[in-house]
Each structure stands twice: as structure tokens, then as C-alpha cells.
Design a protein around this motif. Structure first.
Motif, PDB file in Angstrom:
ATOM      1  N   GLU A 199       1.426  10.615  -1.819  1.00 40.79           N
ATOM      2  CA  GLU A 199       0.722  10.812  -3.085  1.00 40.79           C
ATOM      3  C   GLU A 199       1.584  10.343  -4.256  1.00 40.79           C
ATOM      4  O   GLU A 199       1.090   9.736  -5.205  1.00 40.79           O
ATOM      5  CB  GLU A 199       0.353  12.283  -3.260  1.00 40.79           C
ATOM      6  N   LYS A 257       0.108  -0.727 -11.689  1.00 39.84           N
ATOM      7  CA  LYS A 257      -1.040  -1.631 -11.797  1.00 39.84           C
ATOM      8  C   LYS A 257      -1.671  -1.516 -13.180  1.00 39.84           C
ATOM      9  O   LYS A 257      -2.042  -2.520 -13.806  1.00 39.84           O
ATOM     10  CB  LYS A 257      -2.082  -1.325 -10.728  1.00 39.84           C
ATOM     11  N   SER A 258      -1.802  -0.277 -13.674  1.00 36.20           N
ATOM     12  CA  SER A 258      -2.371  -0.060 -14.998  1.00 36.20           C
ATOM     13  C   SER A 258      -1.527  -0.731 -16.071  1.00 36.20           C
ATOM     14  O   SER A 258      -2.052  -1.364 -16.995  1.00 36.20           O
ATOM     15  CB  SER A 258      -2.469   1.447 -15.270  1.00 36.20           C
ATOM     16  N   ARG A 314       1.408   6.615  -4.260  1.00 31.62           N
ATOM     17  CA  ARG A 314       0.087   6.156  -4.711  1.00 31.62           C
ATOM     18  C   ARG A 314       0.005   6.219  -6.243  1.00 31.62           C
ATOM     19  O   ARG A 314      -0.480   5.282  -6.891  1.00 31.62           O
ATOM     20  CB  ARG A 314      -1.010   7.006  -4.075  1.00 31.62           C
ATOM     21  N   LYS A 315       0.485   7.298  -6.823  1.00 31.15           N
ATOM     22  CA  LYS A 315       0.456   7.439  -8.284  1.00 31.15           C
ATOM     23  C   LYS A 315       1.341   6.400  -8.950  1.00 31.15           C
ATOM     24  O   LYS A 315       0.988   5.839  -9.991  1.00 31.15           O
ATOM     25  CB  LYS A 315       0.897   8.854  -8.683  1.00 31.15           C
ATOM     26  N   ARG A 316       2.512   6.129  -8.352  1.00 31.13           N
ATOM     27  CA  ARG A 316       3.401   5.113  -8.916  1.00 31.13           C
ATOM     28  C   ARG A 316       2.731   3.745  -8.907  1.00 31.13           C
ATOM     29  O   ARG A 316       2.780   3.008  -9.897  1.00 31.13           O
ATOM     30  CB  ARG A 316       4.704   5.055  -8.116  1.00 31.13           C
ATOM     31  N   ARG A 317       2.093   3.420  -7.798  1.00 33.08           N
ATOM     32  CA  ARG A 317       1.427   2.125  -7.686  1.00 33.08           C
ATOM     33  C   ARG A 317       0.272   2.008  -8.684  1.00 33.08           C
ATOM     34  O   ARG A 317       0.084   0.958  -9.302  1.00 33.08           O
ATOM     35  CB  ARG A 317       0.909   1.928  -6.261  1.00 33.08           C
ATOM     36  N   ASP A 318      -0.494   3.084  -8.828  1.00 26.56           N
ATOM     37  CA  ASP A 318      -1.594   3.074  -9.795  1.00 26.56           C
ATOM     38  C   ASP A 318      -1.073   2.873 -11.211  1.00 26.56           C
ATOM     39  O   ASP A 318      -1.655   2.133 -12.016  1.00 26.56           O
ATOM     40  CB  ASP A 318      -2.391   4.383  -9.717  1.00 26.56           C
ATOM     41  N   SER A 319       0.050   3.551 -11.528  1.00 28.05           N
ATOM     42  CA  SER A 319       0.635   3.444 -12.859  1.00 28.05           C
ATOM     43  C   SER A 319       1.149   2.031 -13.117  1.00 28.05           C
ATOM     44  O   SER A 319       0.951   1.476 -14.208  1.00 28.05           O
ATOM     45  CB  SER A 319       1.783   4.449 -12.991  1.00 28.05           C
ATOM     46  N   ASP A 361      -1.979  -4.538 -15.886  1.00 24.78           N
ATOM     47  CA  ASP A 361      -3.270  -4.923 -16.473  1.00 24.78           C
ATOM     48  C   ASP A 361      -3.209  -4.884 -18.003  1.00 24.78           C
ATOM     49  O   ASP A 361      -3.737  -5.770 -18.687  1.00 24.78           O
ATOM     50  CB  ASP A 361      -4.373  -3.990 -15.985  1.00 24.78           C
ATOM     51  N   GLN A 421       0.856  -1.187   0.000  1.00 28.46           N
ATOM     52  CA  GLN A 421       0.000   0.000   0.000  1.00 28.46           C
ATOM     53  C   GLN A 421       0.889   1.233   0.000  1.00 28.46           C
ATOM     54  O   GLN A 421       2.096   1.123   0.229  1.00 28.46           O
ATOM     55  CB  GLN A 421      -0.917   0.001   1.225  1.00 28.46           C
TER      56      GLN A 421
END
Length: 223
Positions: A133, A143-144, A136-141, A147, A60
Motif C-alpha cells: 500500500e 504519477k500525479s 502504491r501511494k508513492r507511485r500514485d503520487s 502529470d 507496479q
């Protein structure tokens, strides 16, 4: 009260962001822990770089408040070791003995901030918020991207050939000529590719191909 709150490795600890404090001064660890808890953050307080290297990072958003001068491995050396290990936790350096070369080295290494003691509580809280933040953005990127790669793996070899050629800018009839197919067949492949990749438009599909580094095979090379 124990200096270290509920461990980030405890499943019951929840999914809130975690801040790691690495400082050999117990009073500083307690002070920073209490400050960060006031804004609802979970904290792991550690006394050395070696402890941090042995610590299992949570799955997380997280960041680290890291003292420059530590017994054994220094904060700057820890930053280097983490980078070599491909660990990308954002770092906020704190020090009572900062200088320009230290600051430059830390920031070139990707540090979020470099605070000289004594610093204002709000300056630290702002830096921690920015670091979380960023993570969080790195993790979202990531994950994207994962996928997107998973969707690409569902394409057949022929669909991958068509995708590479379409993304390179060729029209359907040009792709058909390149692959020895009927133009209507290429259109069908393209529709299947759009569906499997969940592309909203051709531009979206081209962006995905660029992100994945997809290029047409060289002549005579099997895709």
C-alpha cells in the motif's frame, strides 16, 4: 515445482503486486513463497543481495522481504545501496538474530517492519500488505506529480510569469502592474492557465504551484 514462479519481467505475468524474497535459506524462501501465494501475490525468490541488485523491478506496486544476514552484501547494506540508487521499494526485514541497533538502523533507513524469526504468518502478511500500500501511494503520487509537470510545460513563458505572481498572492491588478499588462489581459491569461493546468479553483492552482516549486522571478530576471 520451481522455487521461482513466473518472472516479474514476463509481460504475461499481469499487473498484480510483486513481493521479492531475499533470503539465503532455501527452505525459508519456499515457505514464504507458498505463504504469499496463498493470498494471491506474485513472488520473486532470490538467494542473495547481489541477485536482487541485478533484478529488474516491475512497473507496479512491490515490496521486499529481506533477511538481515546474507552471504556477501548484508540486508542492511542492500538497503543502503538501493537508497543510493534512488530505488524506493519498501522493505520488511526478517532475522533470527535481531538486536536493537539493527532494528534502529533498519527503521531509520525507511523499513516498513522488522520481524524476528520465528514470526507469525499473519504478522508477515500484514507487513507485506502495508508495504504494498505504501508503494502504491508513492507511485500514485509520482504519477500525479509527473502529470502536473507535463501540464506546466504546456504554459507559455508569459503564462508561467502570471502563474508565479498569482500563486504568490498578488491580485489581478497587481500582476498587471508588475508585468505592464492590462488587467483584462491578466484575467485572460489566468483563465488559460486554469484550463491548461486543470485547476478546479484558485486554491487548487496555488497548491499546484507550491508542489512544483514555482516562484516569481527576481526583479530584472527573465522567467
Amino acid at each position: 515445482m520451481s522455487e521461482r514462479p513466473k518472472s516479474s519481467r514476463d509481460p504475461a505475468a499481469g499487473d498484480d503486486p510483486v513481493v521479492f524474497i531475499v533470503d539465503d535459506d532455501p527452505s525459508m524462501r519456499r515457505s514464504l513463497t507458498n505463504l504469499l501465494r496463498t493470498v494471491g501475490l506474485r513472488v520473486e525468490a532470490l538467494g542473495s543481495a547481489q541477485e536482487m541488485l541485478r533484478c529488474e523491478l516491475p512497473d507496479q506496486p512491490s515490496c521486499m522481504v529481506l533477511d538481515i544476514r546474507l552471504p556477501g552484501l548484508s540486508g542492511l547494506d542492500l538497503q543502503v545501496d538501493l537508497a543510493k540508487a534512488n530505488v524506493h521499494i519498501p522493505i520488511i526485514f526478517i532475522t533470527g538474530h535481531g538486536d536493537i541497533p539493527m532494528t534502529v538502523r533498519a527503521m531509520k533507513g525507511g523499513a516498513v517492519d522488522f520481524l524476528t524469526k520465528p514470526f507469525r504468518d499473519q504478522d508477515l502478511l500484514d507487513a507485506v500488505a502495508a508495504a504494498i500500500e505504501r508503494d502504491r501511494k508513492r507511485r500514485d503520487s509520482e504519477k500525479s506529480l509527473a502529470d502536473m509537470r507535463a501540464r506546466f510545460e504546456t504554459l507559455t513563458p508569459r503564462e508561467r510569469e502570471v502563474l508565479a505572481l498569482v500563486a504568490s498572492g498578488l491580485m489581478n491588478k497587481q500582476v498587471a502592474a508588475e508585468l505592464g499588462l492590462a488587467e483584462i489581459t491578466v484575467k485572460l491569461y489566468r483563465g488559460q492557465i486554469m484550463r491548461k493546468m486543470r485547476a478546479r479553483s484558485l486554491a487548487d492552482l496555488v497548491r499546484m504551484a507550491e508542489t512544483l516549486g514555482i516562484r516569481p522571478a527576481k526583479p530584472g530576471v527573465q522567467t
